[in-house]
Design an enzyme around this catalytic site. Structure first.
Site, PDB file in Angstrom:
ATOM      1  N   GLU A 291       0.802  -1.228   0.000  1.00  0.00           N
ATOM      2  CA  GLU A 291       0.000   0.000   0.000  1.00  0.00           C
ATOM      3  C   GLU A 291       0.830   1.269   0.000  1.00  0.00           C
ATOM      4  OE1 GLU A 291      -3.470   0.086   2.642  1.00  0.00           O
ATOM      5  OE2 GLU A 291      -3.206  -2.057   2.880  1.00  0.00           O
TER       6      GLU A 291
ATOM      7  N   ASP B 196      -2.653  -4.654   3.463  1.00  0.00           N
ATOM      8  CA  ASP B 196      -2.891  -4.974   4.877  1.00  0.00           C
ATOM      9  C   ASP B 196      -3.924  -6.085   5.026  1.00  0.00           C
ATOM     10  OD1 ASP B 196      -1.104  -3.033   5.612  1.00  0.00           O
ATOM     11  OD2 ASP B 196      -2.630  -1.486   5.925  1.00  0.00           O
TER      12      ASP B 196
ATOM     13  N   ASP C 117      -6.696  -6.671   6.616  1.00  0.00           N
ATOM     14  CA  ASP C 117      -7.969  -6.318   7.225  1.00  0.00           C
ATOM     15  C   ASP C 117      -8.954  -6.066   6.090  1.00  0.00           C
ATOM     16  OD1 ASP C 117      -7.208  -3.849   6.217  1.00  0.00           O
ATOM     17  OD2 ASP C 117      -6.784  -2.974   8.167  1.00  0.00           O
TER      18      ASP C 117
ATOM     19  N   GLU D 129     -10.198  -3.370   4.789  1.00  0.00           N
ATOM     20  CA  GLU D 129      -9.797  -2.327   3.853  1.00  0.00           C
ATOM     21  C   GLU D 129      -8.668  -2.826   2.966  1.00  0.00           C
ATOM     22  OE1 GLU D 129     -11.330   1.168   2.674  1.00  0.00           O
ATOM     23  OE2 GLU D 129     -11.844   0.255   4.583  1.00  0.00           O
TER      24      GLU D 129
ATOM     25  N   TYR E  81       1.273  -4.902  13.161  1.00  0.00           N
ATOM     26  CA  TYR E  81       0.207  -4.108  12.551  1.00  0.00           C
ATOM     27  C   TYR E  81      -0.583  -3.359  13.617  1.00  0.00           C
ATOM     28  CZ  TYR E  81      -3.435  -2.928   9.183  1.00  0.00           C
ATOM     29  OH  TYR E  81      -4.301  -2.257   8.361  1.00  0.00           O
TER      30      TYR E  81
ATOM     31  N   ARG F 119      -3.570  -1.739  13.456  1.00  0.00           N
ATOM     32  CA  ARG F 119      -5.041  -1.717  13.473  1.00  0.00           C
ATOM     33  C   ARG F 119      -5.518  -3.109  13.860  1.00  0.00           C
ATOM     34  NH1 ARG F 119      -3.811   1.572   9.021  1.00  0.00           N
ATOM     35  NH2 ARG F 119      -4.467   3.740   9.355  1.00  0.00           N
TER      36      ARG F 119
ATOM     37  N   HIS G 185      -5.684 -10.296  14.574  1.00  0.00           N
ATOM     38  CA  HIS G 185      -4.249 -10.052  14.466  1.00  0.00           C
ATOM     39  C   HIS G 185      -3.678 -10.263  15.852  1.00  0.00           C
ATOM     40  CE1 HIS G 185      -4.631  -8.315  10.492  1.00  0.00           C
ATOM     41  NE2 HIS G 185      -5.501  -7.444  10.924  1.00  0.00           N
TER      42      HIS G 185
END
Length: 953
Positions: free
Chosen positions: A18, A104, A106, A108, A334, A336, A381
């Site tokens: 990203e 990532d 997740d 998103e 990570y 989030r 996570h």
């Protein structure tokens, strides 16, 4: 590692992540045979307005970017500022044998990976590469063990995106029509705003109560030391067995909640103190209990944001920005995550450091596990922890500044989570005495001693309340026994007043949202950023204060869209969206119920979509959805929802140009009106203050007629201060190519509306004055600006020290000024107003200076303007460091964003418009009209204004 293609020969693999920073780090771990490139976030999204929608779509699709008539099919377009990057990725893919999508792990990130696959249309094998820390071992393991795209996660993200688009694009225009152009509504941002407004309403309604108590200082008669003090301080707890009232016993109305407690007023408290002056006292009881405190769980997203706010003064947004850098550069896992779980590798690393740094006595026999689970937790996570199978101590990282401070916080919390409990004793001593009038008075004192600090050696959690006692605080009491005689060395009378509920800080608002199960922890930072940027909330120190504008917005939403800002409904909606993510519910039927309503009142009963539909018409056969709610706007009285009674016939109204107070009806006799300062906290607008505002001169002050033009000259009080202007005759064109603008000039600081004369006004309106020309024929003028008097020569401006210089400075004096090197602002040569000390981040001395925009703090590299509630006299070093930290966290990002947009042609203009409000809102904070200005200028950003935050809420 020798990469090979599907055919067995050596090949080239394209890895897409990203961010460029992450790409650089990962490239170093993969080596030859791999090309690592960044998508730079989302490459595709819903269109930002009808102009971006392909021509084949018509009607509502062009407005919404979603085809609501055909199963809510989203219309995706490649972002204008990502087209060049997409071309680059396609070129790299054409030269590659395999594609690894390494965004990532997740929702998103999964959606970004899916969009990349849809846009790039790869003809080579595609793998989904996932990892939660960026270390060589983790990256190579991710390459060796890829998986397929998770379509359920993609569908869940898409449903949220569509929901937020429908919510924003349907509700925001209602705010534009009934409150002010450019406002926005969002699924969680509106609820977060309501929380802040409700807390302010509680403060406005709050009535303080006064109560008194006694504090006694009692001596044991022994010579004491640190481990056994000779005196103890105890507070009066009961009289004749009746508990003495404390602050918690009063309601918000200032009245006692129960008549079972004794309310001491000042007179009774003094009388009791006098009656106890010669009393004998003895220990009535001693109660000792073991004290044990277990370590805190490792950080997840919300607890990290809260602790960084308490301990480091970081906002939620700056915390996530710093954490993102730490993650991308391989320092932490990570950031989030809803999980408090540590992997076996992490537990081993933490336990090893406990032994190494604190000794085996601090290490529990078994590893600690943390089962705390957030409801609707997103994809699992690990907790946020230092990366790797051996944690680097902060000193070993080479980090500096904010990154060092945040890493140290994460490292300490992680290591402490694997340490032993803190243990000790807590003691309560009660002391009794009989007053001269026969009353039994009981005093109470509590103490705590820690015999083994355990995890507290490494880390102690902060508190939202600055007056709260932290876990490691000890209070030692004398060693006394029941029946011991004590001597009253002094009895003091103490008065107290109850306080209104504290305003939310970023940390406490994040905590409140999480406890109410509203929104996603990963998006709280962007939600708070949104309500600040929109002008719904502003900061006073660390407190979040709602603007008057937010009162009008919340009033409208509560009155006419009550379900959409209902806390329980919003939490249930999260449940529904997570059921969709787990495959337990279908997206399209849910969206249909939410948007169109239901036909029979039973379809899908029990979910939030049906609850939203029910909000339209109440009970009945037909339950209206969101679309029906926003269709009938006739019932909304724009003036009524923006009006709030203050008292004594005074109303607070929120108008197009900001808040104002008004008494009486417009054009009626005795009508009064006055502007309200934009940065005034709503609970500070009392009847008395409103009367002061109304008593100030307002309206036009007629000064006379200009003998040359024949126009009436008046003085007025405007949004940016008092000014003089001419009144043009009726019929003078005000628009078009023949428009005539009236001459206008701001008053000097030394002037006031009630003393300015016609001569003063004509003199002011004669500006700018031509002073002369330089040797090259460039004209020099003297002008008065928002920030004071100055000279202008072409694009070169020089400040003048006095306003009178505008009328008498000569050409020679002007040329002498221009002959001097240009200073960076008038404050450059001035001595500092105050010295604060050495900044912990930059290591440079921090001082307070006087600048064009007012007082500011600086360390020589970063400047941060003092807020409205800061003062030069009272600002502390810590507050100065906090302002600089906030400026560093958000300053560079805005500059970078502003540069990018104008680079393109037609599409880029939309991007430029999209970015403009954030930049303008920052400037607006430097004026008295920051809330309204920020909201008005956000109108250019149609899509964002409508849909709230881009990715989730």
């Amino acid at each position: 590692m020798s990469p090979t293609s599907e055919t067995g020969h050596a090949g080239r693999r394209l890895v897409i992540v990203e961010s460029p920073a992450k790409a650089k780090t990962i490239k170093g771990y993969l080596g030859p045979g791999y090309v690592v490139e960044a998508s730079v976030g989302h490459i595709r999204d819903l269109p930002n307005g009808a102009a971006e929608v392909p021509e084949k779509y018509t009607g509502e699709v062009r407005r919404l970017g979603v085809d609501v008539e055909h199963d809510f099919q989203p219309i995706y377009v490649v972002n204008a500022d990502k087209k060049a990057q997409v071309r680059k990725l396609k070129e790299l893919l054409a030269e590659s044998d395999e594609l690894f999508l390494a965004t990532d792990e997740d929702r998103e990130g999964e959606a970004i990976a899916w969009h990349l696959q849809e846009v790039l249309k790869p003809k080579v094998p595609v793998h989904r590469m996932v990892f939660h820390e960026i270390t060589k071992e983790a990256i190579r393991a991710a390459v060796a063990n890829p998986r397929q795209l998770n379509k359920l996660m993609v569908d869940a993200q898409e449903t949220r995106r569509i929901l937020d688009r429908l919510y924003g694009y349907e509700v925001s225009p209602v705010l534009w029509k009934k409150v002010m152009r450019g406002l926005s509504a969002g699924r969680v941002q509106s609820v977060a705003t309501r929380l802040v407004v409700e807390r302010e309403r509680e403060r406005i309604a709050f009535r303080s109560a006064e109560y008194w108590d006694l504090t006694g200082t009692f001596g044991t008669g022994r010579t004491g030391d640190a481990s056994d003090p000779s005196v103890l301080n105890a507070r009066l707890s009961a009289v004749d067995g009746r508990r003495v009232a404390q602050g918690r016993d009063f309601g918000s109305d200032g009245q006692l909640k129960s008549d079972q407690v004794l309310h001491l007023d000042e007179a009774n408290a003094h009388a009791l103190a006098a009656a106890l002056r010669d009393a004998s006292f003895a220990v009535r009881s001693v109660e000792s209990k073991p004290y044990r405190r277990s370590p805190y769980a490792p950080f997840r997203t919300t607890t990290l944001q809260q602790e960084a706010s308490r301990k480091l003064g970081f906002g939620a947004k700056s915390t996530m920005q710093v954490a993102q850098k730490l993650y991308e550069n391989g320092f932490i896992t990570y950031m989030r995550t809803d999980s408090t779980t540590l992997s076996a590798t992490a537990v081993s690393a933490a336990r090893a450091q406990v032994t190494q740094l604190y000794g085996a006595s601090y290490l529990p026999d078994k590893p600690r596990t943390y089962a705390g689970k957030v409801k609707n937790a997103q994809e699992a996570h690990e907790a946020i922890r230092p990366s790797g199978d051996r944690f680097r101590t902060p000193a070993e990282t080479g980090l500096t500044g904010d990154q060092f401070r945040l890493y140290e916080l994460i490292w300490k919390r992680t290591v402490a989570s694997q340490m032993k409990d803190a243990v000790g004793n807590s003691v309560t001593v009660k002391i009794a005495g009989t007053s001269s009038d026969g009353r039994d008075a009981e005093f109470s004192a509590s103490g705590k001693t820690i015999t083994f600090h355990g995890f507290m050696k490494a880390y102690v959690e902060g508190a939202d309340d600055p007056n709260a006692e932290l876990d490691d605080r000890e209070r030692r009491l004398p060693q006394v026994a029941e029946g011991d005689a004590l001597t009253a060395e002094g009895i003091t009378v103490d008065g107290h007043a109850t306080k209104p509920p504290a305003r939310y800080t970023e940390a406490s608002l994040v905590k409140e949202l999480e406890e109410r199960e509203i929104g996603r922890p990963s998006t709280y930072a962007s939600i708070i950023g949104t309500i600040l940027d929109r002008g719904y909330v502003f900061k006073k120190g660390t407190a979040l204060v709602p603007s008057f504008l937010s009162f009008a917005v919340v009033n409208l939403l509560e009155t006419h869209f009550g379900r959409l800002v209902d806390y329980d409904f919003t939490a249930r909606m999260e449940d529904d969206l997570d059921r969709i993510a787990r495959g337990e519910a279908q997206s399209v039927p849910w969206l249909k119920r939410f948007y169109f309503g239901t036909g029979d009142g039973t379809d899908g009963a029990g979910d939030a979509a049906t609850a939203a539909a029910a909000a339209g018409n109440g009970d009945g056969d037909h339950l209206g959805g969101l679309k029906e709610l926003v269709t009938d706007l006739g019932a909304i009285d724009a003036r009524e929802i923006s009006s709030f009674p203050i008292g004594d016939g005074i109303m607070l109204r929120v108008g197009r140009y900001g808040p104002y107070v008004e008494r009486g009806e417009k054009d009626a006799e005795g009508h009064q009106r006055a502007d309200v300062p934009e940065d005034l906290a709503p609970d500070e607008l009392t009847v008395e203050y409103a009367e002061e505002l109304l008593a100030k001169p307002s309206g036009d002050f007629e000064l006379g007629v200009d003998p040359q033009s024949g126009h009436q000259i008046v003085a007025r009080d405007g949004r940016y201060g008092p000014y003089v202007t001419e009144v043009l005759p009726d019929g003078t064109p005000k628009t078009g190519k023949n428009a005539v603008k009236p001459r206008t000039a701001s008053l000097f600081k030394s002037m006031s509306l009630d003393t300015v004369t016609l001569a003063d006004a004509l003199k002011l309106m004669s500006l700018p004055r031509v002073v002369g020309t330089d040797a090259e024929g460039v004209e020099i003028t003297a002008q008065n600006g928002r920030y004071g008097p100055y000279l202008r020569k072409g694009t070169d401006s020089r400040s003048l020290t006095a306003e009178d210089q505008l009328f008498d400075i000569t050409l020679d004096e002007a040329l002498a000024i221009y002959a001097q090197p240009k200073q960076r602002g008038r404050a450059a040569a001035k001595p500092p107003l105050k010295e604060l000390g050495t900044d912990p981040v930059s290591g440079s001395p921090v001082v307070v200076k006087d600048g064009r925009f007012g007082a500011y703090v600086t360390d020589g590299e970063t400047n941060a303007t003092l807020r409205t509630d800061d003062s030069v006299e009272e600002i502390t070093p810590e507050r100065g460091y906090e302002l600089l930290a906030e400026k560093r966290a958000k300053g560079p990002a805005k500059k970078k964003t502003a540069k990018k947009a104008p680079a393109k042609k037609a599409p880029a203009k939309k991007t430029a418009a999209k970015k403009a409000p954030a930049k303008k809102a920052t400037a607006a904070k430097k004026t008295a009209a920051k809330t309204t200005t920020a909201a008005k200028k956000t109108a250019a950003k149609k899509s964002s204004a409508s849909s709230g935050t881009k990715n989730d809420e």
